[in-house]
Motif scaffolding. Sequence first.
Motif, PDB file in Angstrom:
ATOM      1  N   GLU A   1       0.825  -1.211   0.000  1.00 47.16           N
ATOM      2  CA  GLU A   1       0.000   0.000   0.000  1.00 47.16           C
ATOM      3  C   GLU A   1       0.859   1.260   0.000  1.00 47.16           C
ATOM      4  N   GLU A   2       1.956   1.211   0.751  1.00 41.64           N
ATOM      5  CA  GLU A   2       2.871   2.355   0.755  1.00 41.64           C
ATOM      6  C   GLU A   2       3.488   2.540  -0.626  1.00 41.64           C
ATOM      7  N   SER A   3       3.842   1.428  -1.245  1.00 39.75           N
ATOM      8  CA  SER A   3       4.405   1.486  -2.594  1.00 39.75           C
ATOM      9  C   SER A   3       3.368   2.044  -3.579  1.00 39.75           C
ATOM     10  N   LEU A   4       2.135   1.599  -3.463  1.00 39.54           N
ATOM     11  CA  LEU A   4       1.065   2.075  -4.326  1.00 39.54           C
ATOM     12  C   LEU A   4       0.804   3.568  -4.085  1.00 39.54           C
ATOM     13  N   ASP A   5       0.775   3.982  -2.830  1.00 37.05           N
ATOM     14  CA  ASP A   5       0.578   5.405  -2.516  1.00 37.05           C
ATOM     15  C   ASP A   5       1.722   6.255  -3.060  1.00 37.05           C
ATOM     16  N   GLU A   6       2.930   5.747  -2.957  1.00 39.11           N
ATOM     17  CA  GLU A   6       4.094   6.479  -3.476  1.00 39.11           C
ATOM     18  C   GLU A   6       3.988   6.642  -4.994  1.00 39.11           C
ATOM     19  N   ARG A   7       3.600   5.584  -5.680  1.00 35.43           N
ATOM     20  CA  ARG A   7       3.454   5.671  -7.145  1.00 35.43           C
ATOM     21  C   ARG A   7       2.333   6.636  -7.527  1.00 35.43           C
ATOM     22  N   ARG A   8       1.229   6.649  -6.756  1.00 35.58           N
ATOM     23  CA  ARG A   8       0.136   7.588  -7.020  1.00 35.58           C
ATOM     24  C   ARG A   8       0.598   9.036  -6.849  1.00 35.58           C
ATOM     25  N   ARG A   9       1.375   9.284  -5.821  1.00 40.16           N
ATOM     26  CA  ARG A   9       1.890  10.631  -5.584  1.00 40.16           C
ATOM     27  C   ARG A   9       2.805  11.073  -6.730  1.00 40.16           C
ATOM     28  N   ARG A  10       3.679  10.161  -7.174  1.00 41.32           N
ATOM     29  CA  ARG A  10       4.579  10.491  -8.278  1.00 41.32           C
ATOM     30  C   ARG A  10       3.797  10.774  -9.559  1.00 41.32           C
ATOM     31  N   LEU A  11       2.789   9.935  -9.804  1.00 43.11           N
ATOM     32  CA  LEU A  11       1.964  10.128 -10.993  1.00 43.11           C
ATOM     33  C   LEU A  11       1.220  11.463 -10.938  1.00 43.11           C
ATOM     34  N   ALA A  12       0.675  11.803  -9.782  1.00 42.45           N
ATOM     35  CA  ALA A  12      -0.031  13.078  -9.624  1.00 42.45           C
ATOM     36  C   ALA A  12       0.924  14.251  -9.845  1.00 42.45           C
ATOM     37  N   ALA A  13       2.156  14.139  -9.324  1.00 43.07           N
ATOM     38  CA  ALA A  13       3.143  15.206  -9.503  1.00 43.07           C
ATOM     39  C   ALA A  13       3.524  15.354 -10.977  1.00 43.07           C
ATOM     40  N   GLU A  14       3.719  14.237 -11.665  1.00 49.61           N
ATOM     41  CA  GLU A  14       4.067  14.298 -13.085  1.00 49.61           C
ATOM     42  C   GLU A  14       2.928  14.875 -13.917  1.00 49.61           C
ATOM     43  N   LEU A  15       1.697  14.488 -13.586  1.00 50.68           N
ATOM     44  CA  LEU A  15       0.546  15.035 -14.302  1.00 50.68           C
ATOM     45  C   LEU A  15       0.414  16.542 -14.076  1.00 50.68           C
ATOM     46  N   ALA A  16       0.692  16.980 -12.875  1.00 50.07           N
ATOM     47  CA  ALA A  16       0.635  18.413 -12.578  1.00 50.07           C
ATOM     48  C   ALA A  16       1.691  19.172 -13.381  1.00 50.07           C
ATOM     49  N   GLN A  17       2.902  18.608 -13.477  1.00 48.08           N
ATOM     50  CA  GLN A  17       3.963  19.254 -14.250  1.00 48.08           C
ATOM     51  C   GLN A  17       3.593  19.328 -15.728  1.00 48.08           C
TER      52      GLN A  17
END
Length: 120
Positions: free
Chosen positions: A6-22
């Motif tokens: 779950e931590e790994s999944l949350d980390e990937r979601r955060r990275r994806l959200a950051a990349e989408l924002a950029q």
Amino acid sequence: MTDNREESLDERRRRLAAELAQRGVADKTEERDEIRAEETRKGYGMAMKISSEFISAVIVGAILGYLFDHFVGTGPWGMIVMLLLGFCAGVLNVMRTVGMVASPHPADRRMDLKDKGEDL
């Protein structure tokens, strides 16, 4: 093991959200640049139109003046007068294009013709 996943999944979601924002910011920047470029192209087009109308009016006036002088034999006076008329016509065309002088409204032209007694 589930916590780690779950931590790994949350980390990937955060990275994806950051990349989408950029990417969203980059897309907005590109869109603004394209709008600016389009406005610049419109400005260049308008400048070319205005300058060609002015220059063509002056040239037509000069040619008509030269032909008038050639066939009538009035010396440089026909050329001078027609060149000045061409210049005035060019200035009037530029002012109409820019919007400083409005062309007559079609309804006003019809009223003028009716006042003169002409048929439409």
